[in-house]
Design an enzyme around this catalytic site. Structure first.
Site, PDB file in Angstrom:
ATOM      1  N   ASP A   1      -2.793  -0.445   6.893  1.00 18.25           N
ATOM      2  CA  ASP A   1      -3.634  -0.974   6.027  1.00 18.25           C
ATOM      3  C   ASP A   1      -3.208  -2.320   5.361  1.00 18.25           C
ATOM      4  O   ASP A   1      -4.254  -2.725   4.901  1.00 18.25           O
ATOM      5  CB  ASP A   1      -3.732   0.393   4.966  1.00 18.25           C
ATOM      6  CG  ASP A   1      -4.414   1.376   5.172  1.00 18.25           C
ATOM      7  OD1 ASP A   1      -4.869   1.569   6.709  1.00 18.25           O
ATOM      8  OD2 ASP A   1      -4.383   2.542   4.653  1.00 18.25           O
TER       9      ASP A   1
ATOM     10  N   ASP B   1       0.992  -1.063  -0.085  1.00 18.46           N
ATOM     11  CA  ASP B   1       0.023   0.091   0.047  1.00 18.46           C
ATOM     12  C   ASP B   1       1.065   1.188  -0.003  1.00 18.46           C
ATOM     13  O   ASP B   1       1.919   1.167   0.560  1.00 18.46           O
ATOM     14  CB  ASP B   1      -0.980  -0.055   1.297  1.00 18.46           C
ATOM     15  CG  ASP B   1      -1.523   0.929   1.199  1.00 18.46           C
ATOM     16  OD1 ASP B   1      -2.847   1.153   0.714  1.00 18.46           O
ATOM     17  OD2 ASP B   1      -1.357   2.260   2.019  1.00 18.46           O
TER      18      ASP B   1
ATOM     19  N   GLU C   1       0.944   5.678   0.390  1.00 19.58           N
ATOM     20  CA  GLU C   1       0.080   6.829   0.841  1.00 19.58           C
ATOM     21  C   GLU C   1       0.644   8.024   0.071  1.00 19.58           C
ATOM     22  O   GLU C   1       2.062   8.009  -0.053  1.00 19.58           O
ATOM     23  CB  GLU C   1       0.275   7.254   2.337  1.00 19.58           C
ATOM     24  CG  GLU C   1      -0.235   6.170   3.298  1.00 19.58           C
ATOM     25  CD  GLU C   1      -1.674   6.087   3.063  1.00 19.58           C
ATOM     26  OE1 GLU C   1      -2.408   7.172   2.896  1.00 19.58           O
ATOM     27  OE2 GLU C   1      -2.476   4.983   3.363  1.00 19.58           O
TER      28      GLU C   1
ATOM     29  N   HIS D   1      -5.190   4.573   7.563  1.00 25.31           N
ATOM     30  CA  HIS D   1      -4.616   5.272   6.412  1.00 25.31           C
ATOM     31  C   HIS D   1      -3.035   5.455   6.500  1.00 25.31           C
ATOM     32  O   HIS D   1      -2.563   6.518   6.122  1.00 25.31           O
ATOM     33  CB  HIS D   1      -5.379   6.602   6.179  1.00 25.31           C
ATOM     34  CG  HIS D   1      -6.559   6.394   5.531  1.00 25.31           C
ATOM     35  ND1 HIS D   1      -6.927   5.837   4.096  1.00 25.31           N
ATOM     36  CD2 HIS D   1      -7.881   6.619   6.188  1.00 25.31           C
ATOM     37  CE1 HIS D   1      -8.371   5.846   4.289  1.00 25.31           C
ATOM     38  NE2 HIS D   1      -8.817   6.133   5.258  1.00 25.31           N
TER      39      HIS D   1
END
Length: 293
Positions: A167, A15, A17, A162
């Site tokens: 996550d 993941d 960000e 988040h």
């Protein structure tokens, strides 16, 4: 990577960000964080990695971006640039199966853009498992919009943070929960269908129904009495939920709530047991939600 280096084996759940580009800014997404967990094909974790990433231009971290993931310019001011972590990211992702929630539309393009910005060829996956379309197709819309936050709430896994590694771990748990439901649903349907067929022929319908619930709703000792260890809630048409508190084990009171035709959400786990030389697994209700009409 904690637990081992890259090598092309297994599945890389990951993941990212990023910054959130403003309208008309002409600027794309800048990576702020990368997190990954490498699993065997049986979804057993063999290694993990997480790093904050300092974007080239710290001013791209807008207020909207901070509201999204909580990462400020101060948070990443001393973090490594993507160039400094690119080798590690490459070794984790290259020639592995990539997996994650909505990665086909968001995370995968961001990885390719980040490598293009430093003039390097991006890692290439053996395949891509995007759990968003996969679960939408296979799991339906039981959890509403099928976003990670909605799925986590549906299964009682807490709020989505988040942050990349958090996550990814949540994604893994959601996938396992969904897989369990998809695996057990046909079995439960068969069991319930057979049970209903039997119960319709039985003059002791309510007694038999009570016996079924006794099997899957565990009780625990409470002094000289016993209480339910299952969390039981009443959900009103307004969607408000109230936890029901039972002072002791009372199957008559429970039977008055769970009646034929009532809508019930049940959250099960698979419990192992070993009793008098007989071992196996059984479904245990962890939480029940009774819908009021």
């Amino acid at each position: 990577m904690e637990g081992g280096r890259g090598g092309g084996e297994g599945i890389a759940f990951f993941d990212v960000e990023t910054t959130v580009p403003g309208r008309g800014s002409g600027k794309g997404h800048s990576l702020l964080e990368f997190g990954a967990i490498v699993c065997s094909r049986r979804l057993v974790e063999v290694g993990s990695y997480s790093t904050l990433i300092r974007p080239t231009d710290l001013s791209t971290i807008s207020a909207t971006s901070i509201r999204c993931n909580g990462i400020t310019a101060e948070t990443v001011a001393s973090a490594p640039s993507f160039l400094e972590v690119a080798d590690e990211v490459f070794s984790i992702l290259h020639e592995r199966v990539w997996a994650g929630h909505n990665i086909a539309r968001f995370d995968c393009p961001r990885i390719r853009e980040a490598f293009a910005e430093i003039g390097r060829d991006p890692p290439e996956p053996k395949g891509i498992i995007d759990t968003l379309p996969l679960l939408t197709q296979r799991f339906g819309r039981r959890a509403g919009d099928m976003k990670m936050a909605s799925l986590a709430s549906y299964f009682g896994l807490g709020q989505q943070k988040h942050r990349s590694l958090d996550d990814v771990r949540m994604n893994l748990e959601v996938l396992k929960y969904c897989a369990t439901v998809l695996f057990l649903a046909p079995q439960i349907y068969y069991i319930l269908t057979a049970s209903i067929a039997f119960l319709l022929k039985s003059v002791m319908f309510l007694d038999a129904l009570s016996a079924i619930w006794d099997c899957i709703i565990p009780v625990v000792a409470n002094g000289d009495a016993a209480i339910y260890s299952t969390e039981i809630y009443q959900k009103e048409p307004s969607r408000n939920m109230q936890k029901l508190v039972f002072s002791n084990y009372d199957d008559v009171e429970l039977d008055s709530l769970i009646v034929p035709g009532a809508t019930l959400d049940a959250y099960f786990c698979v419990d192992t047991y070993d009793y008098q030389l007989h071992a196996g697994i059984r479904l245990v209700a962890k939480r029940l939600v009774l819908h009021s009409k």
